[in-house]
Motif scaffolding. Structure first.
Motif, mmCIF file in Angstrom:
data_model
loop_
_atom_site.group_PDB
_atom_site.id
_atom_site.type_symbol
_atom_site.label_atom_id
_atom_site.label_comp_id
_atom_site.label_asym_id
_atom_site.label_seq_id
_atom_site.Cartn_x
_atom_site.Cartn_y
_atom_site.Cartn_z
ATOM 1 N N LEU A 20 28.113 26.042 47.287
ATOM 2 C CA LEU A 20 26.864 26.796 47.190
ATOM 3 C C LEU A 20 25.863 26.458 48.289
ATOM 4 N N ALA A 21 25.741 25.196 48.593
ATOM 5 C CA ALA A 21 24.612 24.763 49.416
ATOM 6 C C ALA A 21 24.951 24.324 50.831
ATOM 7 N N SER A 22 26.120 23.772 51.046
ATOM 8 C CA SER A 22 26.368 23.120 52.340
ATOM 9 C C SER A 22 26.225 24.058 53.529
ATOM 10 N N SER A 23 26.581 25.317 53.386
ATOM 11 C CA SER A 23 26.443 26.236 54.521
ATOM 12 C C SER A 23 24.989 26.632 54.764
ATOM 13 N N MET A 24 24.108 26.290 53.845
ATOM 14 C CA MET A 24 22.686 26.605 53.983
ATOM 15 C C MET A 24 21.861 25.399 54.429
ATOM 16 N N THR A 25 22.510 24.278 54.682
ATOM 17 C CA THR A 25 21.765 23.056 54.996
ATOM 18 C C THR A 25 21.399 22.961 56.471
ATOM 19 N N GLU A 26 20.428 22.126 56.711
ATOM 20 C CA GLU A 26 20.085 21.679 58.057
ATOM 21 C C GLU A 26 19.836 20.181 57.965
ATOM 22 N N MET A 27 19.957 19.511 59.064
ATOM 23 C CA MET A 27 19.802 18.052 59.071
ATOM 24 C C MET A 27 18.332 17.673 59.270
ATOM 25 N N TYR A 37 13.484 28.448 53.202
ATOM 26 C CA TYR A 37 13.873 29.762 53.706
ATOM 27 C C TYR A 37 15.362 30.060 53.540
ATOM 28 N N ARG A 38 16.163 29.080 53.150
ATOM 29 C CA ARG A 38 17.586 29.314 52.899
ATOM 30 C C ARG A 38 17.959 29.203 51.421
ATOM 31 N N TRP A 39 17.036 28.751 50.587
ATOM 32 C CA TRP A 39 17.349 28.534 49.177
ATOM 33 C C TRP A 39 17.728 29.828 48.456
ATOM 34 N N SER A 40 17.150 30.945 48.841
ATOM 35 C CA SER A 40 17.442 32.199 48.134
ATOM 36 C C SER A 40 18.934 32.504 48.121
ATOM 37 N N TYR A 41 19.641 32.157 49.174
ATOM 38 C CA TYR A 41 21.085 32.394 49.227
ATOM 39 C C TYR A 41 21.827 31.542 48.189
ATOM 40 N N ALA A 65 11.021 19.431 43.685
ATOM 41 C CA ALA A 65 9.929 18.582 43.178
ATOM 42 C C ALA A 65 8.743 18.560 44.136
ATOM 43 N N GLY A 66 8.409 19.746 44.666
ATOM 44 C CA GLY A 66 7.251 19.864 45.529
ATOM 45 C C GLY A 66 7.522 19.607 46.997
ATOM 46 N N ASP A 67 8.709 19.156 47.351
ATOM 47 C CA ASP A 67 9.045 18.925 48.756
ATOM 48 C C ASP A 67 9.376 20.252 49.434
ATOM 49 N N ASP A 68 9.614 20.186 50.740
ATOM 50 C CA ASP A 68 9.897 21.414 51.481
ATOM 51 C C ASP A 68 11.392 21.675 51.659
#
Length: 151
Positions: A20-27, A37-41, A65-68
C-alpha cells in the motif's frame, strides 16, 4: 474498517506497508515516509474509502499524529487498531447517551482534568468491551498526545 481490510487483504502489517505505502514514500532523515500529498493514494486503495465518511486528509492527520508524513511506525500503529473500531464506537455511543448528547459530553470531557476524564473513559470502555486498556489509550492519545481532548 480500513485497518481490518488491509490486514485481511495483505496478510500482515509488513506486506500491507510494502503493497500500500512503499511506492508512495520518500526518504526523510534516512526513513521512508508517506507525505500528505501522497497519502490519498494509500487511503483510496481501500474499496470503502469513499463511503466511510472520513476524508483522506483527516485520516492522514490522525495516523500521522499531527506530523507532515506517515512513518512506518505510524502505519503499524494504525493497523493495530483492527477490531477496535466497533468497541470504541460502542463506548462513544454510551458516553453520548450518559451525558445527554454530544454537546454535554464534550463539555464534560473537555473541562476540568481532561486527562483524568479520558482515563476514566478508557478504563470504562476497556472493561465494558474487553478491548485492551493500552489500546484504548493509544487510539485517543494518537490524535493529539492529550488523550484526544485538546480541541
Amino acid at each position: 474498517d480500513w485497518s481490518a481490510w488491509a490486514l485481511v487483504t495483505y496478510g500482515s502489517v509488513g506486506k500491507a506497508w510494502t503493497e500500500l505505502a512503499s511506492s508512495m514514500t520518500e526518504m526523510r532523515q534516512g526513513a521512508a515516509v508517506v507525505p500528505l500529498y501522497r497519502w490519498s493514494y494509500v487511503w483510496k486503495a481501500w474499496p470503502s474509502a469513499d463511503v466511510k465518511g472520513a476524508q483522506w486528509q483527516e485520516v492522514f492527520r490522525y495516523i500521522a499524529a499531527g506530523d507532515d508524513a506517515v512513518t512506518k511506525a505510524d502505519f503499524v500503529r494504525a493497523l493495530d487498531t483492527a477490531g477496535g473500531a466497533s468497541a470504541i464506537d460502542a463506548c462513544f455511543s454510551q458516553a453520548l447517551w450518559a451525558h445527554g448528547g454530544e454537546a454535554d459530553a464534550w463539555r464534560y470531557f473537555s473541562s476540568g482534568d481532561r486527562v483524568a476524564r479520558a482515563d476514566e473513559f478508557a478504563r470504562n470502555c476497556s472493561h465494558a468491551t474487553g478491548f485492551p486498556l493500552e489500546r484504548v489509550h493509544g487510539l485517543s492519545s494518537q490524535v493529539d498526545g492529550q488523550r484526544g481532548f485538546s480541541r
